[in-house]
Enzyme design. Structure first.
Site, mmCIF file in Angstrom:
data_model
loop_
_atom_site.group_PDB
_atom_site.id
_atom_site.type_symbol
_atom_site.label_atom_id
_atom_site.label_comp_id
_atom_site.label_asym_id
_atom_site.label_seq_id
_atom_site.Cartn_x
_atom_site.Cartn_y
_atom_site.Cartn_z
ATOM 1 N N HIS A 17 37.443 10.194 8.607
ATOM 2 C CA HIS A 17 37.227 10.251 10.059
ATOM 3 C C HIS A 17 35.772 10.604 10.371
ATOM 4 C CE1 HIS A 17 41.700 11.527 10.236
ATOM 5 N NE2 HIS A 17 41.647 10.323 10.752
ATOM 6 N N LYS A 41 55.469 12.705 17.906
ATOM 7 C CA LYS A 41 55.016 12.718 16.519
ATOM 8 C C LYS A 41 54.941 14.158 16.027
ATOM 9 C CE LYS A 41 51.555 10.086 13.993
ATOM 10 N NZ LYS A 41 50.321 9.317 14.115
ATOM 11 N N ARG A 90 40.992 0.697 7.080
ATOM 12 C CA ARG A 90 40.916 1.014 5.656
ATOM 13 C C ARG A 90 41.320 -0.177 4.792
ATOM 14 N NH1 ARG A 90 44.140 6.391 6.735
ATOM 15 N NH2 ARG A 90 44.837 4.924 8.292
ATOM 16 N N SER A 128 45.147 11.409 6.406
ATOM 17 C CA SER A 128 45.551 12.790 6.686
ATOM 18 C C SER A 128 46.869 13.114 5.982
ATOM 19 C CB SER A 128 45.721 13.005 8.188
ATOM 20 O OG SER A 128 44.506 12.781 8.855
#
Ligand code: ADP
Length: 162
Positions: A17, A41, A90, A128
């Site tokens: 990030h 979430k 990514r 993460s």
């Protein structure tokens, strides 16, 4: 003024990030790192904790603001006068979801564009969730997050183990 928004969960912020933030801050006049306050979430860190870790990581930059938001990203972008959303890519696996989100956002607000920055190769595996998994088994996370964030992660998992 070119205002860009980099939205995400940042639970917690990783070097991947930070790399995107640094690069986006060179493109934007003002970059807003926006933490989604998503009640559906389940996250490890509270929004306040995530904001604080981001602020700690980017304090040397003077054109970056860190905020949380709720609701639709396009509404938030409008309220900030931002027309560019920054996202990191990514791998191919990120692409389908990101394409869908970018197109939906443009349908909702035709003035908005999403700009994708390709991950720095050395962080292409980093997420993460993987960091949280490694931290939960007390693995070495020093290559993934700043020492400050690593301490916060240790604190979380220690607290759970008590
Ligand atoms: P979200 O839950 O919205 O995917 P994340 O916090 O996981 O939020 O990620 C926010 C953004 O940062 C996404 O665009 C994601 O693809 C990007 N990102 C996450 N990790 C990396 C990385 N290692 N390299 C480049 N971009 C990344």
């Amino acid at each position: 003024m070119k205002i860009c928004i980099y939205p995400g969960s940042f639970d917690p912020i990783t070097y991947g990030h930070i790399d995107i933030i640094e690069r986006a801050s060179k493109i934007a006049d003002k970059l807003i790192v926006a933490v989604l306050n998503n009640f559906d979430k389940s996250s490890l860190f509270t929004v306040e904790e995530r904001l604080e870790m981001i602020r700690e990581s980017i304090k040397k930059y003077d054109n970056i603001e860190v905020e949380s938001f709720e609701g639709l990203l396009v509404d938030y972008a409008k309220s900030k006068g931002a027309r560019i959303i920054i996202r990191g890519l990514r791998a191919v696996t990120d692409f389908e979801y990101e394409l869908q989100m970018a197109q939906t956002n443009r349908e909702l607000y035709s003035d908005i564009d999403t700009m994708f920055l390709l991950t720095n190769l050395k962080y292409s595996y980093l997420s993460s969730s993987v960091v949280k998994q490694v931290a939960s088994y007390e693995g070495d996370i020093s290559k993934f997050v700043t020492p400050y964030v690593a301490e916060k992660l240790k604190g979380k998992f220690n607290r759970y183990n008590v």
